[in-house]
Motif scaffolding. Structure first.
Motif, PDB file in Angstrom:
ATOM      1  N   HIS A 118      10.569  12.095   1.612  1.00  0.00           N
ATOM      2  CA  HIS A 118      12.272  12.313   1.806  1.00  0.00           C
ATOM      3  C   HIS A 118      12.489  13.666   1.139  1.00  0.00           C
ATOM      4  O   HIS A 118      11.896  14.231   0.132  1.00  0.00           O
ATOM      5  N   SER A 119      13.256  14.604   1.857  1.00  0.00           N
ATOM      6  CA  SER A 119      13.589  16.019   1.755  1.00  0.00           C
ATOM      7  C   SER A 119      14.311  16.091   0.336  1.00  0.00           C
ATOM      8  O   SER A 119      14.263  17.200  -0.298  1.00  0.00           O
ATOM      9  N   HIS A 120      15.171  15.124  -0.172  1.00  0.00           N
ATOM     10  CA  HIS A 120      15.956  15.176  -1.220  1.00  0.00           C
ATOM     11  C   HIS A 120      15.572  13.860  -1.804  1.00  0.00           C
ATOM     12  O   HIS A 120      16.784  13.105  -2.070  1.00  0.00           O
ATOM     13  N   PRO A 121      14.414  13.558  -2.694  1.00  0.00           N
ATOM     14  CA  PRO A 121      14.014  12.028  -3.185  1.00  0.00           C
ATOM     15  C   PRO A 121      15.215  11.722  -4.242  1.00  0.00           C
ATOM     16  O   PRO A 121      15.553  10.745  -4.559  1.00  0.00           O
ATOM     17  N   GLY A 122      15.736  12.764  -5.181  1.00  0.00           N
ATOM     18  CA  GLY A 122      16.681  12.764  -6.330  1.00  0.00           C
ATOM     19  C   GLY A 122      17.897  12.024  -5.682  1.00  0.00           C
ATOM     20  O   GLY A 122      18.440  11.186  -6.128  1.00  0.00           O
ATOM     21  N   VAL A 162      19.253   5.222   4.121  1.00  0.00           N
ATOM     22  CA  VAL A 162      18.668   6.208   3.414  1.00  0.00           C
ATOM     23  C   VAL A 162      17.229   6.372   3.703  1.00  0.00           C
ATOM     24  O   VAL A 162      16.767   7.716   3.887  1.00  0.00           O
ATOM     25  N   ILE A 163      16.565   5.264   4.068  1.00  0.00           N
ATOM     26  CA  ILE A 163      14.956   5.805   4.781  1.00  0.00           C
ATOM     27  C   ILE A 163      15.188   6.480   5.963  1.00  0.00           C
ATOM     28  O   ILE A 163      14.471   7.161   6.499  1.00  0.00           O
ATOM     29  N   ALA A 164      16.250   5.912   6.863  1.00  0.00           N
ATOM     30  CA  ALA A 164      16.340   6.515   8.259  1.00  0.00           C
ATOM     31  C   ALA A 164      16.416   8.119   8.161  1.00  0.00           C
ATOM     32  O   ALA A 164      16.242   8.859   9.120  1.00  0.00           O
ATOM     33  N   GLU A 165      16.907   8.745   6.971  1.00  0.00           N
ATOM     34  CA  GLU A 165      17.086  10.179   6.701  1.00  0.00           C
ATOM     35  C   GLU A 165      15.772  10.823   6.576  1.00  0.00           C
ATOM     36  O   GLU A 165      15.813  12.076   6.946  1.00  0.00           O
ATOM     37  N   ILE A 166      14.422  10.227   6.456  1.00  0.00           N
ATOM     38  CA  ILE A 166      13.455  10.812   6.202  1.00  0.00           C
ATOM     39  C   ILE A 166      12.727  11.145   7.744  1.00  0.00           C
ATOM     40  O   ILE A 166      12.836  10.533   8.499  1.00  0.00           O
ATOM     41  N   PRO A 167      12.236  12.340   7.841  1.00  0.00           N
ATOM     42  CA  PRO A 167      11.972  13.053   9.328  1.00  0.00           C
ATOM     43  C   PRO A 167      10.595  12.291   9.659  1.00  0.00           C
ATOM     44  O   PRO A 167       9.884  11.782   8.996  1.00  0.00           O
ATOM     45  N   ASP A 221       0.776  -1.513   0.031  1.00  0.00           N
ATOM     46  CA  ASP A 221      -0.034  -0.144  -0.017  1.00  0.00           C
ATOM     47  C   ASP A 221       0.865   1.038   0.022  1.00  0.00           C
ATOM     48  O   ASP A 221       0.421   2.200  -0.756  1.00  0.00           O
ATOM     49  N   SER A 222       2.041   1.387   0.805  1.00  0.00           N
ATOM     50  CA  SER A 222       2.604   2.583   1.106  1.00  0.00           C
ATOM     51  C   SER A 222       3.830   2.744   0.084  1.00  0.00           C
ATOM     52  O   SER A 222       4.345   1.569  -0.224  1.00  0.00           O
ATOM     53  N   PRO A 223       4.309   3.899  -0.169  1.00  0.00           N
ATOM     54  CA  PRO A 223       5.790   3.910  -0.988  1.00  0.00           C
ATOM     55  C   PRO A 223       6.811   3.306  -0.175  1.00  0.00           C
ATOM     56  O   PRO A 223       7.523   2.516  -0.768  1.00  0.00           O
ATOM     57  N   GLU A 224       6.862   3.179   1.178  1.00  0.00           N
ATOM     58  CA  GLU A 224       7.769   2.820   1.980  1.00  0.00           C
ATOM     59  C   GLU A 224       7.848   1.103   1.595  1.00  0.00           C
ATOM     60  O   GLU A 224       8.892   0.417   1.649  1.00  0.00           O
ATOM     61  N   GLN A 225       6.676   0.738   1.838  1.00  0.00           N
ATOM     62  CA  GLN A 225       6.523  -0.912   1.712  1.00  0.00           C
ATOM     63  C   GLN A 225       6.784  -1.300   0.397  1.00  0.00           C
ATOM     64  O   GLN A 225       7.419  -2.259   0.200  1.00  0.00           O
ATOM     65  N   ARG A 226       6.334  -0.408  -0.832  1.00  0.00           N
ATOM     66  CA  ARG A 226       6.910  -0.751  -2.153  1.00  0.00           C
ATOM     67  C   ARG A 226       8.479  -0.768  -2.204  1.00  0.00           C
ATOM     68  O   ARG A 226       9.065  -1.708  -3.065  1.00  0.00           O
ATOM     69  N   LEU A 227       9.113   0.200  -1.697  1.00  0.00           N
ATOM     70  CA  LEU A 227      10.400   0.274  -1.896  1.00  0.00           C
ATOM     71  C   LEU A 227      11.204  -0.733  -1.037  1.00  0.00           C
ATOM     72  O   LEU A 227      12.047  -1.423  -1.746  1.00  0.00           O
ATOM     73  N   ARG A 228      10.493  -1.117   0.035  1.00  0.00           N
ATOM     74  CA  ARG A 228      11.227  -2.515   0.745  1.00  0.00           C
ATOM     75  C   ARG A 228      11.063  -3.657   0.015  1.00  0.00           C
ATOM     76  O   ARG A 228      11.778  -4.570   0.063  1.00  0.00           O
ATOM     77  N   ILE A 286      11.856   5.131  -8.517  1.00  0.00           N
ATOM     78  CA  ILE A 286      12.516   4.934  -7.141  1.00  0.00           C
ATOM     79  C   ILE A 286      12.283   6.595  -6.625  1.00  0.00           C
ATOM     80  O   ILE A 286      12.023   6.544  -5.144  1.00  0.00           O
ATOM     81  N   GLU A 287      12.625   7.372  -7.200  1.00  0.00           N
ATOM     82  CA  GLU A 287      12.576   8.969  -6.916  1.00  0.00           C
ATOM     83  C   GLU A 287      11.063   9.231  -6.328  1.00  0.00           C
ATOM     84  O   GLU A 287      11.083   9.766  -5.437  1.00  0.00           O
ATOM     85  N   GLY A 288      10.271   8.620  -7.156  1.00  0.00           N
ATOM     86  CA  GLY A 288       8.876   9.015  -6.952  1.00  0.00           C
ATOM     87  C   GLY A 288       8.381   8.251  -5.473  1.00  0.00           C
ATOM     88  O   GLY A 288       7.602   8.706  -4.659  1.00  0.00           O
ATOM     89  N   LEU A 289       9.017   7.033  -5.353  1.00  0.00           N
ATOM     90  CA  LEU A 289       8.708   6.374  -4.049  1.00  0.00           C
ATOM     91  C   LEU A 289       9.206   7.162  -2.917  1.00  0.00           C
ATOM     92  O   LEU A 289       8.857   7.597  -1.941  1.00  0.00           O
ATOM     93  N   PHE A 290      10.647   7.554  -2.817  1.00  0.00           N
ATOM     94  CA  PHE A 290      11.031   8.416  -1.907  1.00  0.00           C
ATOM     95  C   PHE A 290      10.399   9.650  -1.723  1.00  0.00           C
ATOM     96  O   PHE A 290      10.056  10.251  -0.457  1.00  0.00           O
TER      97      PHE A 290
END
Length: 195
Positions: free
Chosen positions: A150-154, A190-195, A85-92, A141-145
């Protein structure tokens, strides 16, 4: 009444499909430059005329091979989008599949990186096919971040690809367990950088 002569057995799959399937296996396992057209013709059980009917050159076959690999990657990402469902789940989900892939028998690295390494000219059709795949994948991948906030998805996507490409190379060169673990750690950072 005389019996009709038996009809010769015909291959069950279309010649173009057999050529592509044969090339896919050989190109991935042995490299696009080391496998010749004559071998593909022989193993696909087609004639030279049939081969050249569908592919005007070996390079055009390599491009078709990469386009097929691109389609598989897009189908995989679409499947992940349906399962999570979520972008994080998809990335993982994508990362987990990559991490598992590097552990499989017969793994020989990234087919796109492998092919690109054998063609220096960025305007060559093979390099253009690789670039098109990586452009799509990078945007995805940028779209998922971005969806994860994520403050800097690129930049995060760049980090993802550095980790992914490194895992593919590391596993291909001989240590899939270390590559698997390093990929998971890198993406977690990289995921941990997300506030």
């Amino acid at each position: 009444m005389a019996e009709a002569a038996p009809t010769p057995a015909r291959p069950t799959t279309h010649a173009k499909v057999r050529i592509l399937a044969t090339a896919d296996g050989l190109f991935y396992s042995e490299g696009v430059h080391t496998v010749g057209v004559d071998r593909i013709i022989s193993e696909a059980k087609v004639t030279k005329a049939t081969f050249y009917k569908y592919f005007r050159s070996k390079d055009s076959l390599i491009v078709a091979y990469l386009q097929g690999r691109d389609t598989r990657a897009r189908d995989f990402v679409a499947d992940v989008a349906l399962r999570y469902d979520s972008p994080e789940q998809r990335l993982r989900g994508i990362v987990d599949e990559i991490a598992d892939e590097v552990m499989r028998p017969g793994f020989h690295g990234c087919p796109f990186i492998n092919a690109a390494a054998q063609f220096a000219d960025p305007r060559h059709p093979v390099r253009e096919a690789v670039a098109a795949h990586r452009e799509w994948y990078g945007t995805t991948i940028e779209g998922l971040f971005r969806g994860m906030g994520h403050s800097h998805p690129g930049d995060a996507a760049d980090d993802f690809f550095l980790a992914r490409d490194g895992a593919y190379a590391g596993a291909n060169l001989g240590d899939p367990i270390a590559a698997h673990a390093a990929l998971q750690r890198a993406i977690q950072r990289v995921i941990a950088e997300i506030p």
